[in-house]
Every structure is written in structure tokens, then in C-alpha cells.
Design a protein around this motif. Structure first.
Motif, PDB file in Angstrom:
ATOM      1  N   VAL A 177       0.850  -1.188   0.000  1.00 14.25           N
ATOM      2  CA  VAL A 177       0.000   0.000   0.000  1.00 14.25           C
ATOM      3  C   VAL A 177       0.886   1.238   0.000  1.00 14.25           C
ATOM      4  O   VAL A 177       1.726   1.408   0.891  1.00 14.25           O
ATOM      5  N   PRO A 178       0.729   2.117  -1.003  1.00 11.85           N
ATOM      6  CA  PRO A 178       1.594   3.305  -1.057  1.00 11.85           C
ATOM      7  C   PRO A 178       1.300   4.281   0.071  1.00 11.85           C
ATOM      8  O   PRO A 178       0.177   4.356   0.574  1.00 11.85           O
ATOM      9  N   ALA A 179       2.314   5.012   0.462  1.00 12.08           N
ATOM     10  CA  ALA A 179       2.109   6.076   1.442  1.00 12.08           C
ATOM     11  C   ALA A 179       1.217   7.144   0.829  1.00 12.08           C
ATOM     12  O   ALA A 179       1.317   7.449  -0.369  1.00 12.08           O
ATOM     13  N   THR A 180       0.325   7.697   1.616  1.00 17.79           N
ATOM     14  CA  THR A 180      -0.592   8.730   1.136  1.00 17.79           C
ATOM     15  C   THR A 180      -0.366  10.021   1.908  1.00 17.79           C
ATOM     16  O   THR A 180       0.126  10.014   3.040  1.00 17.79           O
ATOM     17  N   GLN A 255      -2.057   5.529  -7.197  1.00 14.63           N
ATOM     18  CA  GLN A 255      -1.813   6.495  -6.119  1.00 14.63           C
ATOM     19  C   GLN A 255      -3.074   7.294  -5.823  1.00 14.63           C
ATOM     20  O   GLN A 255      -3.444   7.487  -4.657  1.00 14.63           O
ATOM     21  N   THR A 256      -3.741   7.756  -6.871  1.00 11.85           N
ATOM     22  CA  THR A 256      -4.968   8.540  -6.677  1.00 11.85           C
ATOM     23  C   THR A 256      -6.039   7.698  -6.003  1.00 11.85           C
ATOM     24  O   THR A 256      -6.763   8.178  -5.116  1.00 11.85           O
ATOM     25  N   LYS A 257      -6.142   6.436  -6.414  1.00  7.63           N
ATOM     26  CA  LYS A 257      -7.123   5.543  -5.781  1.00  7.63           C
ATOM     27  C   LYS A 257      -6.868   5.445  -4.282  1.00  7.63           C
ATOM     28  O   LYS A 257      -7.801   5.548  -3.467  1.00  7.63           O
ATOM     29  N   HIS A 258      -5.621   5.272  -3.906  1.00  7.97           N
ATOM     30  CA  HIS A 258      -5.306   5.135  -2.489  1.00  7.97           C
ATOM     31  C   HIS A 258      -5.504   6.450  -1.732  1.00  7.97           C
ATOM     32  O   HIS A 258      -5.885   6.435  -0.550  1.00  7.97           O
ATOM     33  N   GLU A 259      -5.266   7.580  -2.378  1.00  4.47           N
ATOM     34  CA  GLU A 259      -5.538   8.862  -1.726  1.00  4.47           C
ATOM     35  C   GLU A 259      -7.035   8.999  -1.441  1.00  4.47           C
ATOM     36  O   GLU A 259      -7.442   9.472  -0.365  1.00  4.47           O
TER      37      GLU A 259
END
Length: 375
Positions: A177-180, A255-259
Motif C-alpha cells: 500500500v503506497p504512502a498517502t 496512487q490517486t485511488k489510495h488517496e
């Protein structure tokens, strides 16, 4: 020793406009098998986004035919290439490679499609499709190994007559999971990440907004994803008078999805059926609890009821569960913490290792034991 050659027949890939969690599972498992020394080829159809035949992460992608003719191509490639093992991804219909090879065939079934057949194709065609899935396929593959992603689907396969000893469960993993950088929203925010198709029932998410708006005037819903049902959903939101707070983001990058997930209060997934629901785990990794329907299958395992989210029994219950999580911040925090811990237990490398053990067992089985029972 020559690497075992594995052919994976799938009806689409992750680059397909309708690609989703099922395709991600297949490609992650394929990469994991390639890393373990298998010679893996994925056969899938051509489409407008398709780059042609490619090799990625050690996996060869053959793109042949279209939405329906790919099934014929699967049998042809099986005959011409003579792989040591075929993995058929049964998304409703099998590829019937079992009819053209004496090599072992493994059936990968994420979930059954009884409800989707009728929703997508209507009563007549839907009943025929379900007959193939529920009666013909279990008979044709009665001596084949099955793999599924949840105990729920395993039980449903057994109910169709599939031998329980031939069904292995290999759950989904979770990508890192990327850092947000987006903080939790200051206003109550729901999020749904999904293909925009009828059986995902995103109308129920819009209904929830419409029914709760009087008590939660700042409530908003972010819908992330693409599909042919978008115009219908936008019109539905307009009809209910909530178009101004239902935001359609379309396709977005990871990235946008995770944000968007990270800033939400509650993730909603009102699908008719889910094999597992990878996005449930992605939301959990951000401390966001999910609400889904208990009848939707695999979500009964990706969501731990009353711990990482809530499972509803009907539309009224669905709305009530959403409001409970909106109202009770302490409950959201507790479920968010449990969700993070639960998500950390899922890893694609472990899933690939488990799948490899299944394949190794199949390849080690004497040929005589793979022969179908005489009709």
C-alpha cells in the motif's frame, strides 16, 4: 530439468477496460509462479488497450481473439502448444480445454455467477449460462483440481457436486500500500471503487446517500472506476437529487485511488457477488471499514463482521450499517485498527506459494488418476 509449461486461459487481463480484481489475482499468481521456475503463458483476448503479445515479469501474454472467440483460441493454443498444465479461469463459462487435452487442467473460480447471468443477459440466456456453469462444467471437470479464493465459494462449488477434496482455497494477497498524503476528510465521505456494471449495484450506494442526506447534509460519495453503466448511475443520482454530492472520478491511477480511500470514512461495496473483494483489503489497509451484503459471498471473509466492517442482510440494513459507522467515530477507529492488522496478514508471495503447491501436487499425480470417469 525443463521448467513446467503452464498455460493460463483468461477472458481478459488487467489492461482491459473492464479488468478488475480477478485479473489482478491471475497476474499476481502468474508472476509468482514464474519466479518459482514455471514457464507461464497467459492467453487473453485482444482489445483496444491491448499492446499485443508481450512478456512482463517473466510471464508471456498471448492476445488472441475477442470476448467470445478467445474460448476457441484457448482450445487451439492448448492443442498446438501442448502445455504441461492448463489453468482455466472460469468467469461464468469454462474454456473447455479439458476436452482437447489429456494434460491436467486446474479450474480457478473466484465466485459463481447465478445472479449475474440473469442481471447481465436476461432470463433466457441467463438460465442457459447458469446451466453450463452449474451443471455442465462440474461434470466435464469432475476429475480436475479446483482453486478458489474463499471458503464461501468452495462451499458453493461443493453444493454443485464438485468433490470437496478437489477444491483448494488460495486467498487473495495485497499489493504494497503506497504512502498517502491525504488526511481523513473533515466531512463524512463514502467511497466505492468498482467497475461500473449492473451487478455491482452501485445504485444502493447512491440510495444510501439519498436516504441519509437529511441527517448528514455534508455527506458525499466518491465513485471510482469505469464501465458502461456510468451514464445510468449518473442519471440515477440526478433522479434522487444527489448528483451534486455523488462524484464520479472514472479510472484513476493507483496512487490517486489510495488517496481517495485514505480520506474516506466508510468504504461501500454493495455487489451482488464478490469472490473476495481486493479493494476491501486496500480500504482496510488505510483504516477504513467496509459495508457489504452478507449474501455477496467472499466478502464474508474479506470483511470480518463487527471487527473490520459490517455485513448487511438487506438494503435497509445496508443503510443502517453505513449510518452507524458515520455516527460512531470510536467504532470506525476500532474497526480501522483491526482492519489494518487483518490486511497485513495477506501477501501475494504467500498466495503464489500456496498456488504453486497445488500445481506441484497435480503434476505429481499419476496420469491414470487424471482420466475422466467413463460416461
Amino acid at each position: 530439468m525443463t521448467a513446467p509449461r503452464v498455460l493460463v486461459a483468461n477472458w481478459r487481463d488487467t489492461s482491459h477496460p473492464s479488468g478488475g480484481g480477478s485479473e489482478r489475482y491471475v497476474e499476481q499468481i502468474a508472476r509468482g509462479l514464474a519466479e518459482r521456475g514455471y514457464d507461464v503463458t497467459i492467453l487473453c483476448p485482444r482489445h483496444e488497450n491491448a499492446p499485443g503479445d508481450t512478456v512482463a515479469d517473466g510471464v508471456t501474454f498471448l492476445r488472441r481473439g475477442g470476448m467470445y472467440t478467445v474460448y476457441l483460441w484457448a482450445m487451439l493454443i492448448t492443442v498446438l502448444h501442448r502445455p504441461d498444465l492448463v489453468i482455466e479461469v472460469q468467469n461464468g463459462l469454462p474454456f473447455f480445454c479439458r476436452l482437447v487435452t489429456r494434460r491436467p487442467v486446474v479450474m480457478l473460480v473466484h465466485h459463481l455467477h447465478r445472479e449475474q447471468w440473469i442481471t447481465t443477459y436476461g432470463a433466457t440466456v441467463g438460465r442457459f449460462g447458469w446451466w453450463i456453469e452449474s451443471r455442465v462444467a462440474p461434470y466435464v471437470y469432475r476429475r480436475s483440481q479446483y482453486v478458489t479464493v474463499s471458503e464461501t465459494t468452495r462451499a458453493e462449488l461443493v453444493a454443485l457436486g464438485v468433490d470437496a477434496t478437489r477444491v483448494a482455497v488460495v486467498p487473495n494477497g495485497l499489493d504494497p500500500v503506497p504512502a498517502t498524503v491525504t488526511p481523513r476528510s473533515t466531512v463524512p465521505t463514502l467511497v466505492a471503487v468498482s467497475r461500473l456494471v449492473p451487478h455491482k449495484r452501485l445504485e444502493h450506494a447512491i440510495d444510501a446517500v439519498a436516504r441519509l442526506r437529511a441527517r448528514w447534509p455534508a455527506l458525499r460519495l466518491d465513485i471510482v472506476g469505469r464501465g458502461h453503466w456510468r451514464d445510468t448511475l449518473e442519471a440515477y443520482a440526478t433522479t434522487l437529487g444527489v448528483a451534486d454530492v455523488v462524484h464520479f472520478h472514472g479510472w484513476v491511477d493507483e496512487q490517486t485511488k489510495h488517496e481517495l480511500l485514505a480520506r474516506s470514512w466508510v468504504h461501500v461495496i454493495p455487489s451482488v457477488k464478490e469472490g473476495w473483494g481486493i479493494v476491501v483489503m486496500e480500504a482496510a489497509a488505510h483504516g477504513v471499514p467496509s459495508v457489504a451484503y452478507r449474501s455477496a459471498g467472499g466478502v464474508r471473509e474479506s470483511i470480518q463482521h463487527n471487527h473490520t466492517g459490517l455485513l448487511a442482510d438487506d438494503p435497509d440494513d445496508f443503510v443502517a450499517d453505513v449510518e452507524l459507522l458515520l455516527r460512531c467515530g470510536m467504532l470506525r477507529v476500532r474497526m480501522g485498527g483491526e482492519g489494518r492488522r487483518f490486511a497485513r496478514r495477506h501477501d501475494w508471495d504467500e498466495s503464489a506459494a500456496a498456488f504453486a503447491r497445488v500445481i506441484d501436487g497435480v503434476l505429481a499425480t499419476p496420469v491414470r488418476e487424471r482420466r475422466p470417469v467413463p460416461a
